[in-house]
Design a protein around this motif. Sequence first.
Motif, PDB file in Angstrom:
ATOM      1  N   VAL A 195       0.744  -1.225  -0.016  1.00 35.88           N
ATOM      2  CA  VAL A 195       0.098  -0.080   0.059  1.00 35.88           C
ATOM      3  C   VAL A 195       0.962   1.030   0.066  1.00 35.88           C
ATOM      4  CG1 VAL A 195      -1.656   1.385   1.502  1.00 35.88           C
ATOM      5  CG2 VAL A 195      -1.920  -1.039   1.053  1.00 35.88           C
ATOM      6  N   CYS A 196       1.772   1.253   0.836  1.00 32.58           N
ATOM      7  CA  CYS A 196       3.047   2.272   0.862  1.00 32.58           C
ATOM      8  C   CYS A 196       3.587   2.528  -0.542  1.00 32.58           C
ATOM      9  CB  CYS A 196       3.737   1.943   2.025  1.00 32.58           C
ATOM     10  SG  CYS A 196       5.201   3.227   1.984  1.00 32.58           S
ATOM     11  N   ALA A 237       0.997   3.823  -3.114  1.00 35.54           N
ATOM     12  CA  ALA A 237       0.811   5.245  -2.894  1.00 35.54           C
ATOM     13  C   ALA A 237       1.903   6.248  -3.161  1.00 35.54           C
ATOM     14  CB  ALA A 237       0.457   5.599  -1.459  1.00 35.54           C
ATOM     15  N   TYR A 238       3.037   5.941  -2.825  1.00 34.70           N
ATOM     16  CA  TYR A 238       4.281   6.660  -3.154  1.00 34.70           C
ATOM     17  C   TYR A 238       4.505   6.591  -4.435  1.00 34.70           C
ATOM     18  CZ  TYR A 238       8.856   7.936  -4.126  1.00 34.70           C
ATOM     19  OH  TYR A 238      10.027   8.439  -4.809  1.00 34.70           O
ATOM     20  N   SER A 281       1.654   8.654  -6.739  1.00 32.09           N
ATOM     21  CA  SER A 281       1.357   9.942  -6.247  1.00 32.09           C
ATOM     22  C   SER A 281       2.532  10.930  -6.584  1.00 32.09           C
ATOM     23  CB  SER A 281       0.981  10.122  -4.927  1.00 32.09           C
ATOM     24  OG  SER A 281      -0.343   9.454  -4.638  1.00 32.09           O
ATOM     25  N   ARG A 338       3.240  17.063 -12.769  1.00 27.50           N
ATOM     26  CA  ARG A 338       2.494  18.457 -12.414  1.00 27.50           C
ATOM     27  C   ARG A 338       3.645  19.447 -12.367  1.00 27.50           C
ATOM     28  NH1 ARG A 338      -2.442  19.730 -10.139  1.00 27.50           N
ATOM     29  NH2 ARG A 338      -3.059  17.749 -11.240  1.00 27.50           N
ATOM     30  N   ASP A 361       0.557  20.589   2.876  1.00 26.99           N
ATOM     31  CA  ASP A 361      -0.305  19.525   3.453  1.00 26.99           C
ATOM     32  C   ASP A 361       0.232  18.780   4.539  1.00 26.99           C
ATOM     33  OD1 ASP A 361      -2.749  17.726   3.358  1.00 26.99           O
ATOM     34  OD2 ASP A 361      -0.993  16.178   2.574  1.00 26.99           O
ATOM     35  N   LEU A 362       1.430  19.051   4.793  1.00 29.85           N
ATOM     36  CA  LEU A 362       2.291  17.990   5.762  1.00 29.85           C
ATOM     37  C   LEU A 362       2.267  18.920   7.391  1.00 29.85           C
ATOM     38  CD1 LEU A 362       5.344  17.460   3.574  1.00 29.85           C
ATOM     39  CD2 LEU A 362       3.207  16.131   3.821  1.00 29.85           C
ATOM     40  N   GLU A 385       5.032  14.667   9.765  1.00 31.37           N
ATOM     41  CA  GLU A 385       5.512  14.019   8.478  1.00 31.37           C
ATOM     42  C   GLU A 385       6.507  14.667   7.791  1.00 31.37           C
ATOM     43  OE1 GLU A 385       0.683  12.957   7.506  1.00 31.37           O
ATOM     44  OE2 GLU A 385       1.463  15.259   7.128  1.00 31.37           O
ATOM     45  N   LEU A 392       9.690  12.503   6.296  1.00 32.69           N
ATOM     46  CA  LEU A 392      10.178  12.414   4.732  1.00 32.69           C
ATOM     47  C   LEU A 392      11.519  12.853   4.827  1.00 32.69           C
ATOM     48  CD1 LEU A 392       7.090  14.273   3.203  1.00 32.69           C
ATOM     49  CD2 LEU A 392       7.901  11.745   3.250  1.00 32.69           C
ATOM     50  N   LEU A 408       4.564   7.741   5.356  1.00 34.52           N
ATOM     51  CA  LEU A 408       4.357   7.674   3.764  1.00 34.52           C
ATOM     52  C   LEU A 408       3.277   7.519   3.007  1.00 34.52           C
ATOM     53  CD1 LEU A 408       7.898   6.184   2.872  1.00 34.52           C
ATOM     54  CD2 LEU A 408       7.300   8.705   2.889  1.00 34.52           C
ATOM     55  N   THR A 409       2.651   6.328   3.866  1.00 26.91           N
ATOM     56  CA  THR A 409       1.158   5.860   3.309  1.00 26.91           C
ATOM     57  C   THR A 409       0.101   7.103   3.415  1.00 26.91           C
ATOM     58  OG1 THR A 409       1.723   3.686   3.728  1.00 26.91           O
ATOM     59  CG2 THR A 409      -0.669   4.211   3.594  1.00 26.91           C
ATOM     60  N   VAL A 433       0.853  10.406   3.666  1.00 24.69           N
ATOM     61  CA  VAL A 433       1.324  11.542   2.972  1.00 24.69           C
ATOM     62  C   VAL A 433       1.046  11.330   1.472  1.00 24.69           C
ATOM     63  CG1 VAL A 433       3.152  13.043   1.916  1.00 24.69           C
ATOM     64  CG2 VAL A 433       3.059  12.290   4.551  1.00 24.69           C
ATOM     65  N   PHE A 434       1.524  10.195   0.967  1.00 24.14           N
ATOM     66  CA  PHE A 434       1.135  10.102  -0.646  1.00 24.14           C
ATOM     67  C   PHE A 434      -0.335   9.439  -0.797  1.00 24.14           C
ATOM     68  CE2 PHE A 434       5.778  10.253   0.104  1.00 24.14           C
ATOM     69  CZ  PHE A 434       6.033  11.163  -0.796  1.00 24.14           C
ATOM     70  N   GLY A 435      -0.878   8.962   0.252  1.00 25.94           N
ATOM     71  CA  GLY A 435      -2.326   8.784  -0.032  1.00 25.94           C
ATOM     72  C   GLY A 435      -3.143   9.634  -0.225  1.00 25.94           C
ATOM     73  N   ARG A 436      -2.814  10.749   0.427  1.00 31.00           N
ATOM     74  CA  ARG A 436      -3.585  12.073   0.355  1.00 31.00           C
ATOM     75  C   ARG A 436      -3.221  12.591  -0.801  1.00 31.00           C
ATOM     76  NH1 ARG A 436      -1.587  12.984   5.671  1.00 31.00           N
ATOM     77  NH2 ARG A 436      -0.524  14.906   4.954  1.00 31.00           N
ATOM     78  N   LEU A 437      -1.992  12.465  -1.286  1.00 29.31           N
ATOM     79  CA  LEU A 437      -1.436  13.404  -2.630  1.00 29.31           C
ATOM     80  C   LEU A 437      -2.080  13.067  -3.916  1.00 29.31           C
ATOM     81  CD1 LEU A 437       0.672  15.377  -3.828  1.00 29.31           C
ATOM     82  CD2 LEU A 437       2.168  13.517  -3.805  1.00 29.31           C
ATOM     83  N   GLY A 438      -2.330  11.784  -4.104  1.00 30.30           N
ATOM     84  CA  GLY A 438      -2.722  11.197  -5.414  1.00 30.30           C
ATOM     85  C   GLY A 438      -4.190  11.764  -5.627  1.00 30.30           C
ATOM     86  N   ARG A 487      -5.657  14.461  -4.411  1.00 33.33           N
ATOM     87  CA  ARG A 487      -5.431  15.803  -4.357  1.00 33.33           C
ATOM     88  C   ARG A 487      -5.065  16.353  -5.937  1.00 33.33           C
ATOM     89  NH1 ARG A 487      -2.287  16.440  -0.405  1.00 33.33           N
ATOM     90  NH2 ARG A 487      -0.672  17.195  -1.171  1.00 33.33           N
ATOM     91  N   LEU A 488      -4.227  15.697  -6.192  1.00 36.33           N
ATOM     92  CA  LEU A 488      -3.559  16.039  -7.675  1.00 36.33           C
ATOM     93  C   LEU A 488      -4.602  15.795  -8.756  1.00 36.33           C
ATOM     94  CD1 LEU A 488       0.058  14.625  -7.408  1.00 36.33           C
ATOM     95  CD2 LEU A 488      -0.593  17.183  -7.618  1.00 36.33           C
ATOM     96  N   ARG A 489      -5.424  14.498  -8.550  1.00 37.33           N
ATOM     97  CA  ARG A 489      -6.314  14.126  -9.466  1.00 37.33           C
ATOM     98  C   ARG A 489      -7.389  15.316  -9.599  1.00 37.33           C
ATOM     99  NH1 ARG A 489      -5.466   9.005  -7.370  1.00 37.33           N
ATOM    100  NH2 ARG A 489      -4.129   8.082  -8.759  1.00 37.33           N
TER     101      ARG A 489
END
Lengths: 154, 154
Positions: A11-12, A15-16, A19, A26, A127-128, A132, A136, B136-137, B139-144, B146-148
């Motif tokens: 999952v990690c 997502a990483y 994203s 972008r 957002d962080l 976080e 990171l 990381l899960t 942070v990047f789970g929220r990022l995707g 948001r970008l979409r």
Amino acid sequence: MPEPLTDAQQVCWRAYIESSWALHTRLEEELRAATGLSMADYHVLVALSEAPDHRLRMGQLAGRLVFSPSRLTYQIASMAKRGLVRKQSCPQDGRGQEAVLTDAGLAALTAAAPLHLATVRDTFIDDLDDAEIAALTGVFGRLGPRLRATSHSA
Amino acid sequence: MPEPLTDAQQVCWRAYIESSWALHTRLEEELRAATGLSMADYHVLVALSEAPDHRLRMGQLAGRLVFSPSRLTYQIASMAKRGLVRKQSCPQDGRGQEAVLTDAGLAALTAAAPLHLATVRDTFIDDLDDAEIAALTGVFGRLGPRLRATSHSA
């Protein structure tokens, strides 16, 4: 055959990679649309702007950007054509080559920086929370040196 | 003019962008050298392999990968030329177009997956502890998403 990822690792990773790949796309699109610079151009300009006398040996620059020598040669030739950098022999020993930031390159970086900063804030940093940011910084602060240590470049 | 980053944000951003950019380059180089696939190819193959009947509408696939429609059209045309996918009209309504995984595409993914997994473990995942995986899960789970949500694509 490597061990499969655990569910949490899977999952990690997904997502990483999905994203952050989308984030890089972008950043590149917004930078190009507003300034004509690629992310590779931008990173070279930042590295040279922070170096003493605005110059770095090609090998140092390749290590900093984790670029292969051939990729950096191509990148610098492209930027030299656009007047953003120039390439010259090292004054110390005359053998090696250096990339040097031009006035036009510094001006391009100065013009691009506020826009790029706005994108970085909007898409990622704002957002962080503090924990976080710390996590990171730890993870990616270890990653860069590890990649450089196992670099395929000379 | 956006607010400058704090020192902690600046260190975090630089570590993240430089290291993750280098990681993406490494993943792409190793995948290409061993299999001839790009990371974009690989992500398309994964997305289709997980879809019902191994097929997705072009719009769904573009959203999943955060690709612009024109970029996805180009990507799928390139993969169709290599026999990894085919494009066809949606059976439901006949108007939209779908990308469909071919047997050759599934075989290419199956062959590439163990090598890619080894690279993912060696360069990134095996270095992370449980708390970092969780951070990381998040942070990047929220990022995707948001970008979409702010995607420039139609």
